[in-house]
Motif scaffolding. Structure first.
Motif, PDB file in Angstrom:
ATOM      1  N   PHE A 167       0.822  -1.216   0.000  1.00 17.83           N
ATOM      2  CA  PHE A 167       0.000   0.000   0.000  1.00 17.83           C
ATOM      3  C   PHE A 167       0.854   1.263   0.000  1.00 17.83           C
ATOM      4  O   PHE A 167       0.523   2.241  -0.671  1.00 17.83           O
ATOM      5  CB  PHE A 167      -0.943  -0.005   1.200  1.00 17.83           C
ATOM      6  CG  PHE A 167      -2.060  -1.006   1.083  1.00 17.83           C
ATOM      7  CD1 PHE A 167      -3.093  -0.813   0.178  1.00 17.83           C
ATOM      8  CD2 PHE A 167      -2.075  -2.151   1.852  1.00 17.83           C
ATOM      9  CE1 PHE A 167      -4.123  -1.739   0.049  1.00 17.83           C
ATOM     10  CE2 PHE A 167      -3.095  -3.085   1.737  1.00 17.83           C
ATOM     11  CZ  PHE A 167      -4.118  -2.882   0.832  1.00 17.83           C
ATOM     12  N   ASN A 168       1.956   1.265   0.729  1.00 19.78           N
ATOM     13  CA  ASN A 168       2.826   2.441   0.745  1.00 19.78           C
ATOM     14  C   ASN A 168       3.404   2.731  -0.630  1.00 19.78           C
ATOM     15  O   ASN A 168       3.503   3.885  -1.047  1.00 19.78           O
ATOM     16  CB  ASN A 168       3.965   2.230   1.753  1.00 19.78           C
ATOM     17  CG  ASN A 168       3.521   2.445   3.186  1.00 19.78           C
ATOM     18  OD1 ASN A 168       3.043   3.512   3.551  1.00 19.78           O
ATOM     19  ND2 ASN A 168       3.669   1.429   4.013  1.00 19.78           N
ATOM     20  N   ARG A 169       3.776   1.660  -1.337  1.00 21.02           N
ATOM     21  CA  ARG A 169       4.373   1.841  -2.666  1.00 21.02           C
ATOM     22  C   ARG A 169       3.368   2.441  -3.651  1.00 21.02           C
ATOM     23  O   ARG A 169       3.659   3.408  -4.356  1.00 21.02           O
ATOM     24  CB  ARG A 169       4.891   0.508  -3.196  1.00 21.02           C
ATOM     25  CG  ARG A 169       5.499   0.581  -4.593  1.00 21.02           C
ATOM     26  CD  ARG A 169       5.969  -0.797  -5.028  1.00 21.02           C
ATOM     27  NE  ARG A 169       7.087  -1.242  -4.221  1.00 21.02           N
ATOM     28  CZ  ARG A 169       8.361  -1.162  -4.607  1.00 21.02           C
ATOM     29  NH1 ARG A 169       8.654  -0.649  -5.785  1.00 21.02           N
ATOM     30  NH2 ARG A 169       9.328  -1.613  -3.826  1.00 21.02           N
ATOM     31  N   PHE A 170       2.153   1.888  -3.691  1.00 23.24           N
ATOM     32  CA  PHE A 170       1.160   2.392  -4.639  1.00 23.24           C
ATOM     33  C   PHE A 170       0.620   3.759  -4.222  1.00 23.24           C
ATOM     34  O   PHE A 170       0.274   4.583  -5.075  1.00 23.24           O
ATOM     35  CB  PHE A 170       0.037   1.375  -4.810  1.00 23.24           C
ATOM     36  CG  PHE A 170       0.424   0.192  -5.644  1.00 23.24           C
ATOM     37  CD1 PHE A 170       0.577   0.315  -7.021  1.00 23.24           C
ATOM     38  CD2 PHE A 170       0.680  -1.045  -5.069  1.00 23.24           C
ATOM     39  CE1 PHE A 170       0.952  -0.764  -7.804  1.00 23.24           C
ATOM     40  CE2 PHE A 170       1.056  -2.135  -5.837  1.00 23.24           C
ATOM     41  CZ  PHE A 170       1.194  -1.995  -7.213  1.00 23.24           C
ATOM     42  N   ALA A 171       0.548   4.021  -2.934  1.00 22.31           N
ATOM     43  CA  ALA A 171       0.111   5.345  -2.471  1.00 22.31           C
ATOM     44  C   ALA A 171       1.137   6.401  -2.858  1.00 22.31           C
ATOM     45  O   ALA A 171       0.774   7.526  -3.239  1.00 22.31           O
ATOM     46  CB  ALA A 171      -0.104   5.329  -0.960  1.00 22.31           C
ATOM     47  N   ALA A 172       2.416   6.052  -2.779  1.00 21.65           N
ATOM     48  CA  ALA A 172       3.468   6.977  -3.185  1.00 21.65           C
ATOM     49  C   ALA A 172       3.387   7.242  -4.685  1.00 21.65           C
ATOM     50  O   ALA A 172       3.587   8.374  -5.152  1.00 21.65           O
ATOM     51  CB  ALA A 172       4.831   6.411  -2.814  1.00 21.65           C
ATOM     52  N   MET A 173       3.080   6.199  -5.466  1.00 23.87           N
ATOM     53  CA  MET A 173       2.913   6.369  -6.908  1.00 23.87           C
ATOM     54  C   MET A 173       1.738   7.289  -7.201  1.00 23.87           C
ATOM     55  O   MET A 173       1.810   8.151  -8.083  1.00 23.87           O
ATOM     56  CB  MET A 173       2.692   5.012  -7.575  1.00 23.87           C
ATOM     57  CG  MET A 173       3.915   4.127  -7.628  1.00 23.87           C
ATOM     58  SD  MET A 173       3.555   2.473  -8.302  1.00 23.87           S
ATOM     59  CE  MET A 173       2.931   2.897  -9.930  1.00 23.87           C
ATOM     60  N   ALA A 174       0.648   7.114  -6.450  1.00 15.58           N
ATOM     61  CA  ALA A 174      -0.566   7.908  -6.680  1.00 15.58           C
ATOM     62  C   ALA A 174      -0.345   9.380  -6.352  1.00 15.58           C
ATOM     63  O   ALA A 174      -1.056  10.250  -6.857  1.00 15.58           O
ATOM     64  CB  ALA A 174      -1.703   7.357  -5.831  1.00 15.58           C
ATOM     65  N   ARG A 175       0.624   9.651  -5.529  1.00 17.37           N
ATOM     66  CA  ARG A 175       0.904  11.043  -5.172  1.00 17.37           C
ATOM     67  C   ARG A 175       1.544  11.788  -6.348  1.00 17.37           C
ATOM     68  O   ARG A 175       1.453  13.012  -6.445  1.00 17.37           O
ATOM     69  CB  ARG A 175       1.836  11.060  -3.959  1.00 17.37           C
ATOM     70  CG  ARG A 175       1.820  12.330  -3.165  1.00 17.37           C
ATOM     71  CD  ARG A 175       2.331  12.164  -1.761  1.00 17.37           C
ATOM     72  NE  ARG A 175       3.604  11.442  -1.673  1.00 17.37           N
ATOM     73  CZ  ARG A 175       4.253  11.267  -0.530  1.00 17.37           C
ATOM     74  NH1 ARG A 175       3.754  11.763   0.593  1.00 17.37           N
ATOM     75  NH2 ARG A 175       5.384  10.603  -0.496  1.00 17.37           N
ATOM     76  N   LEU A 176       2.180  11.041  -7.255  1.00 14.92           N
ATOM     77  CA  LEU A 176       2.912  11.661  -8.359  1.00 14.92           C
ATOM     78  C   LEU A 176       2.281  11.421  -9.724  1.00 14.92           C
ATOM     79  O   LEU A 176       2.388  12.254 -10.616  1.00 14.92           O
ATOM     80  CB  LEU A 176       4.354  11.131  -8.380  1.00 14.92           C
ATOM     81  CG  LEU A 176       5.188  11.361  -7.119  1.00 14.92           C
ATOM     82  CD1 LEU A 176       6.525  10.635  -7.242  1.00 14.92           C
ATOM     83  CD2 LEU A 176       5.398  12.830  -6.867  1.00 14.92           C
ATOM     84  N   SER A 177       1.647  10.249  -9.888  1.00 18.07           N
ATOM     85  CA  SER A 177       1.132   9.874 -11.205  1.00 18.07           C
ATOM     86  C   SER A 177      -0.397   9.957 -11.267  1.00 18.07           C
ATOM     87  O   SER A 177      -1.080   9.552 -10.324  1.00 18.07           O
ATOM     88  CB  SER A 177       1.573   8.442 -11.535  1.00 18.07           C
ATOM     89  OG  SER A 177       0.956   7.990 -12.726  1.00 18.07           O
ATOM     90  N   PRO A 178      -0.946  10.457 -12.386  1.00 21.66           N
ATOM     91  CA  PRO A 178      -2.410  10.504 -12.547  1.00 21.66           C
ATOM     92  C   PRO A 178      -2.999   9.155 -12.936  1.00 21.66           C
ATOM     93  O   PRO A 178      -4.208   8.986 -12.979  1.00 21.66           O
ATOM     94  CB  PRO A 178      -2.603  11.520 -13.676  1.00 21.66           C
ATOM     95  CG  PRO A 178      -1.359  11.386 -14.497  1.00 21.66           C
ATOM     96  CD  PRO A 178      -0.252  11.102 -13.523  1.00 21.66           C
ATOM     97  N   VAL A 179      -2.111   8.172 -13.212  1.00 20.55           N
ATOM     98  CA  VAL A 179      -2.545   6.859 -13.681  1.00 20.55           C
ATOM     99  C   VAL A 179      -1.891   5.758 -12.840  1.00 20.55           C
ATOM    100  O   VAL A 179      -0.715   5.846 -12.489  1.00 20.55           O
ATOM    101  CB  VAL A 179      -2.165   6.647 -15.164  1.00 20.55           C
ATOM    102  CG1 VAL A 179      -2.502   5.234 -15.611  1.00 20.55           C
ATOM    103  CG2 VAL A 179      -2.866   7.668 -16.040  1.00 20.55           C
ATOM    104  N   LEU A 180      -2.669   4.720 -12.504  1.00 20.95           N
ATOM    105  CA  LEU A 180      -2.138   3.553 -11.827  1.00 20.95           C
ATOM    106  C   LEU A 180      -2.444   2.314 -12.675  1.00 20.95           C
ATOM    107  O   LEU A 180      -3.537   2.198 -13.218  1.00 20.95           O
ATOM    108  CB  LEU A 180      -2.760   3.385 -10.437  1.00 20.95           C
ATOM    109  CG  LEU A 180      -2.379   4.418  -9.367  1.00 20.95           C
ATOM    110  CD1 LEU A 180      -3.093   4.108  -8.064  1.00 20.95           C
ATOM    111  CD2 LEU A 180      -0.872   4.443  -9.145  1.00 20.95           C
TER     112      LEU A 180
END
Length: 323
Positions: A167-180
């Motif tokens: 969850f920490n990894r994907f939450a960090a990605m979501a903070r920077l990227s508009p797409v997951l």
């Protein structure tokens, strides 16, 4: 049920990792003396205050080195092996860490006459798997049980908690990227288990004679698809992101490229793992080889996520939920 008497010595290999810190703390709370066997003791000093003065000992050991491992086991009444890697890098290879390393520790423990041995593997461990991670996990289990037939194997699904790598990894990605990305469409199923429940299961396996020689599969109270976990994470950090399907073939190609990085966000081997559901099997439930069989109540995802994912909100814990 005969218990290992408190004040006994338990050696924990890999005790400085995510799961390890909770295992060490719980063992100390229960009155055990804990020897934490790690490669770099100077980076594990934060464990010392988790117990009384002198109760937690840091010990330099490398699971590729028999001399240091034998010394770490000297005088131990029980052993917990938590050593594992999510991706390869440098001298850290799946085969040397998860297969040969686990086998070495178990062999030395067997020679020392240690009967209480808990080895943490993973759901999906399979010698026939296309994933080297899963194959070496299975080989490690086999080596452990061969050397110490009374060992207990624990296979958790993905483990969540404040320091998790999911969850920490994907939450960090979501903070920077508009797409997951939703790898393979996001249909792979998971049964997330709280890290403190895993620690409690390890303690129960150490103390319960009925757990000897058995393989347990550990999962939380709910099953989610990968897509549902991403949606739940985004809801918690209060961000809207586009979830885009990424076919397995393309994801594997990207994983091969990303795998060249020091700390890759995705590897080709991890893509292979996502092709199979990561949930407790029907056989484990029918044979009572689950978290409940160890007497540990499962903690739900919703009761924990908010306690650590708030930091990924735009204004942290002060973020207001919109009406």
């Amino acid at each position: 049920m005969r218990q290992v008497e408190p004040n006994k010595l338990i050696t924990v290999f890999g005790g400085s990792g995510f799961i390890g810190r909770y295992v060490v703390q719980l063992l100390a709370q229960k009155g055990y003396r804990v020897r934490v066997a790690v490669r770099r003791p100077n980076l594990a000093l934060y464990l010392k205050p988790l117990g009384d003065v002198g109760q937690i000992q840091l010990f330099q050991a490398n699971i590729r080195d028999a001399v240091s491992c034998r010394a770490a086991l000297e005088g131990a009444d029980g052993v917990v092996n938590l050593v594992g890697i999510l991706h390869e890098g440098g001298a850290q290879r799946f085969a040397s860490v998860q297969a040969a390393g686990a086998g070495l520790i178990a062999k030395l423990a067997g020679e020392a006459g240690i009967q209480r041995f808990v080895h943490v593997s993973a759901i999906g461990a399979d010698e026939e798997s296309a994933s080297e991670y899963a194959r070496t996990k299975a080989l490690g289990e086999e080596a452990v049980l061969k050397a110490v037939p009374t060992a207990t194997i624990l296979r958790p699904s993905i483990v969540f908690g404040p320091e998790d790598d999911f969850f920490n990894r994907f939450a960090a990605m979501a903070r920077l990227s508009p797409v997951l990305p939703l790898i393979g469409g996001g249909t792979t199923r998971f049964q997330p288990i709280y890290v403190k429940d895993v620690a409690s299961a390890i303690l129960a396996a150490l103390e319960n004679e009925e757990a000897r020689g058995k393989i347990y599969e550990l999962g939380g109270p709910e099953v989610f698809s990968f897509k549902e976990l991403m949606e739940r994470m985004l809801e918690e950090i209060r961000r809207k992101r586009v979830l885009v399907t990424l076919p397995f073939g393309l994801a594997k190609l990207m994983g091969r490229v990303a795998g060249l990085l020091p700390n890759p966000p995705l590897t080709a081997d991890q893509v292979e793992l996502l092709k199979r559901d990561n949930v407790v099997s029907d056989e484990a439930r029918e044979e009572e080889r689950t978290l409940a069989a160890l007497g540990v109540p499962a903690t739900g995802l919703d009761s924990v996520l908010s306690t650590y994912l708030y930091r990924f909100r735009r204004t942290g814990q002060f973020e207001r939920r919109e009406a």
